[in-house]
Design a protein around this motif. Structure first.
Motif, PDB file in Angstrom:
ATOM      1  N   ASP A 144      -0.112  43.529  22.937  1.00  0.00           N
ATOM      2  CA  ASP A 144       0.506  44.811  23.238  1.00  0.00           C
ATOM      3  C   ASP A 144      -0.523  45.910  22.986  1.00  0.00           C
ATOM      4  N   SER A 179      -0.771  48.707  24.261  1.00  0.00           N
ATOM      5  CA  SER A 179      -0.234  50.063  24.275  1.00  0.00           C
ATOM      6  C   SER A 179      -0.003  50.580  22.858  1.00  0.00           C
ATOM      7  N   LYS A 180       0.129  49.683  21.884  1.00  0.00           N
ATOM      8  CA  LYS A 180       0.308  50.093  20.504  1.00  0.00           C
ATOM      9  C   LYS A 180      -1.026  50.203  19.772  1.00  0.00           C
ATOM     10  N   GLU A 209      -3.941  48.826  30.871  1.00  0.00           N
ATOM     11  CA  GLU A 209      -2.516  49.068  30.632  1.00  0.00           C
ATOM     12  C   GLU A 209      -2.322  49.941  29.391  1.00  0.00           C
ATOM     13  N   GLY A 210      -3.106  49.670  28.364  1.00  0.00           N
ATOM     14  CA  GLY A 210      -2.994  50.483  27.151  1.00  0.00           C
ATOM     15  C   GLY A 210      -3.387  51.928  27.394  1.00  0.00           C
ATOM     16  N   GLU A 231      -3.037  53.561  30.097  1.00  0.00           N
ATOM     17  CA  GLU A 231      -2.023  54.221  30.911  1.00  0.00           C
ATOM     18  C   GLU A 231      -0.846  54.729  30.082  1.00  0.00           C
ATOM     19  N   LYS A 232      -0.790  54.317  28.813  1.00  0.00           N
ATOM     20  CA  LYS A 232       0.281  54.785  27.922  1.00  0.00           C
ATOM     21  C   LYS A 232      -0.052  56.115  27.258  1.00  0.00           C
ATOM     22  N   ILE A 233      -1.314  56.521  27.388  1.00  0.00           N
ATOM     23  CA  ILE A 233      -1.718  57.802  26.819  1.00  0.00           C
ATOM     24  C   ILE A 233      -2.344  58.653  27.918  1.00  0.00           C
ATOM     25  N   THR A 234      -2.793  59.856  27.590  1.00  0.00           N
ATOM     26  CA  THR A 234      -3.428  60.730  28.568  1.00  0.00           C
ATOM     27  C   THR A 234      -4.732  61.267  28.000  1.00  0.00           C
TER      28      THR A 234
END
Length: 501
Positions: free
Chosen positions: A36, A38-39, A128-129, A131-134
């Protein structure tokens, strides 16, 4: 030495979750990259640490995994064989590659396949990770798009290495591409193969992103715009889009930053192999180094072609010392300028085991050069000649630039530049042979050129044939490696084997 722990899927087609511990100098980065991502990625610092893990996957770790896909094609062209000085059962598997009689359980074919999908999967988790932030989460917002672009270039490189070894890369109409993965593997689900055309489309899409947003050059050990352009030019050449390939290669040659250029002296490309200066050669577009301690022979991925358990055959030297007659002028292919000067007996004089001194000895600083500027010149020469169906002055100049840099003189007989009287067929053969000598042991380019040339010339059935150069290469089905048996077995019919295996 800091350590990063990564959990990843070895290959998205069939392998269950696995984990390994990789060490790399990353200042004080010490995050955990799990499935994961994204975390894990929350800011610029963590993103850079995880991106470093993508690079670690590319250059490999123990057992030389990162170099297998890079070195194995040289077996097929006959430049590398098993070391007969050692009685080792693993040489049986090496010998089957050299004889073009490859078993689908061959451990080296399987390991290379797994390692490349591991690289792609790492890139996908990173993307993918991200894409969870900017970019607002970055201290330097411009680095956000640069990080994404670097990961996409690495993903493109992984797909390219897979396609050229396990897919019918030479035929854009073939259904036998590879399984393109643009999302991280979250199960052991097997996906069917994409066509060759679909695979190329995915690769070019990632390279275009790299061309648009990658950094110019933060170090030759990182992906950059110039490398993305060079690799795209190669992909266009493989697709038969010669005009486009020539234009892009010419752009790389003429318009790249000053730190991307031909090195004036050939031997200076490889530099002092005990110094990290080798990483910054202007010749290198992109290169990667071993994980961990570069002085540890068991962690150096190019050690495979340094003398154990493999050695060079005499084919390269024989080919380099041969000559051709063009317009009444005798031309030696190489004159020992490169092929002999960068090979040497290893272990001890008289051992009969020859290694590649491009990669040094003990201790050494290693580098896998994924592309050099010389290759871009040769891509341009071939593409321009094929696009125009004639040898243009520009194409001839590009070929002779590589000859001259290696010490060739103008006119006369011997190791000289090619004359303007050269025919198209003679020129294309000269480009192929020049690339074989210039880039030997650097990714197996000679094998892929043999296959491409034969396919373009007569579809393997007429004209120039691969077996003209490699006598045992009589079956076109065996010009590429098989999909590993394990992948086929667990796919429940979703993954189709290559013909002939």
């Amino acid at each position: 030495m800091k350590k990063i722990i990564y959990s990843f899927l070895l290959a998205p087609l069939m392998f269950l979750s696995n984990s390994c511990e990789l060490a790399n100098d990353l200042d004080d980065f010490q995050p955990l990259l799990s499935l994961d991502a994204s975390k894990t990625i929350v800011d610029e610092r963590s993103a850079e640490s995880v991106l470093a893990g993508v690079y670690v996957g590319l250059y490999g770790t123990e057992q030389n995994q990162g170099a297998l896909a890079y070195t194995l094609p040289d077996f097929l062209s006959g430049y590398i064989a098993q070391t007969t000085a050692f009685d080792d059962p693993i040489n049986v598997d090496f010998a089957t590659m050299a004889s073009h009689n490859i078993n689908t359980n061959n451990p080296f074919i399987t390991t290379a396949y797994q390692s490349l999908y591991n690289v792609i999967n790492r890139a996908n988790w990173f993307i993918e990770g991200m894409e969870k932030i900017t970019d607002t989460d970055f201290d330097n917002p411009e680095r956000y798009e640069e990080f994404l672009a670097e990961a996409k270039i690495i993903r493109a490189l992984g797909h390219y290495y897979l396609l050229r070894s396990y897919g019918q890369f030479y035929d854009v109409t073939s259904t036998y591409g590879i399984a393109v993965r643009t999302t991280p593997a979250k199960s052991d689900e097997a996906f069917p193969r994409n066509t060759v055309a679909e695979t190329y489309t995915a690769i070019i899409s990632d390279l275009d992103a790299g061309i648009a947003n990658a950094p110019d050059n933060r170090s030759k050990q990182y992906a950059n715009k110039t490398f993305a352009k060079g690799l795209k030019a190669k992909i266009l050449l493989y697709q038969g889009q010669y005009t486009e390939a020539a234009m892009l290669a010419k752009e790389v040659i003429d318009s790249s930053p000053s730190d991307f250029s031909l090195t004036p002296a050939y031997f200076d490309i490889f530099g002092d192999l005990t110094s990290t200066e080798v990483y910054e050669s202007s010749e290198v577009l992109f290169g990667t180094t071993p994980a961990g301690d570069s002085n540890n022979a068991f962690n150096t991925p190019v050690r495979l072609i340094g003398g154990f358990p493999l050695n060079l055959t005499s084919k390269l030297q024989d080919q380099a010392s041969s000559s051709v007659t063009i317009g009444g002028q005798t031309i030696t292919i190489d004159g020992t300028q490169r092929a002999s000067a960068l090979t040497a007996e290893v272990f001890f004089p008289g051992s009969g085991v020859f290694g590649v001194t491009k990669y040094g000895g003990f201790p050494t600083v290693e580098m896998i050069r994924h592309m050099r500027m010389a290759e871009v010149y040769l891509i341009y020469a071939e593409a321009d000649a094929r696009a125009n169906s004639t040898v243009t002055p520009e194409a001839l100049a590009a070929l002779n630039a590589i000859r001259a840099r290696a010490g060739a003189t103008i006119g006369g007989d011997g190791f000289v530049e090619y004359p303007a009287s050269i025919t198209l067929d003679e020129f294309l053969t000269a480009v192929r042979l020049e690339k074989a000598v210039e880039l030997f042991s650097e990714g197996g380019q000679s094998w892929f050129d043999l296959v491409r040339y034969a396919f373009v010339d007569g579809g393997f059935n007429a004209g120039f044939k691969v077996e003209d150069e490699v006598a045992v290469a009589t079956n076109p089905d065996k010009f590429i490696f098989p999909i590993p048996f394990a992948s086929i077995q667990v796919s429940n019919g979703n993954v189709e084997q290559n013909p002939g295996y």
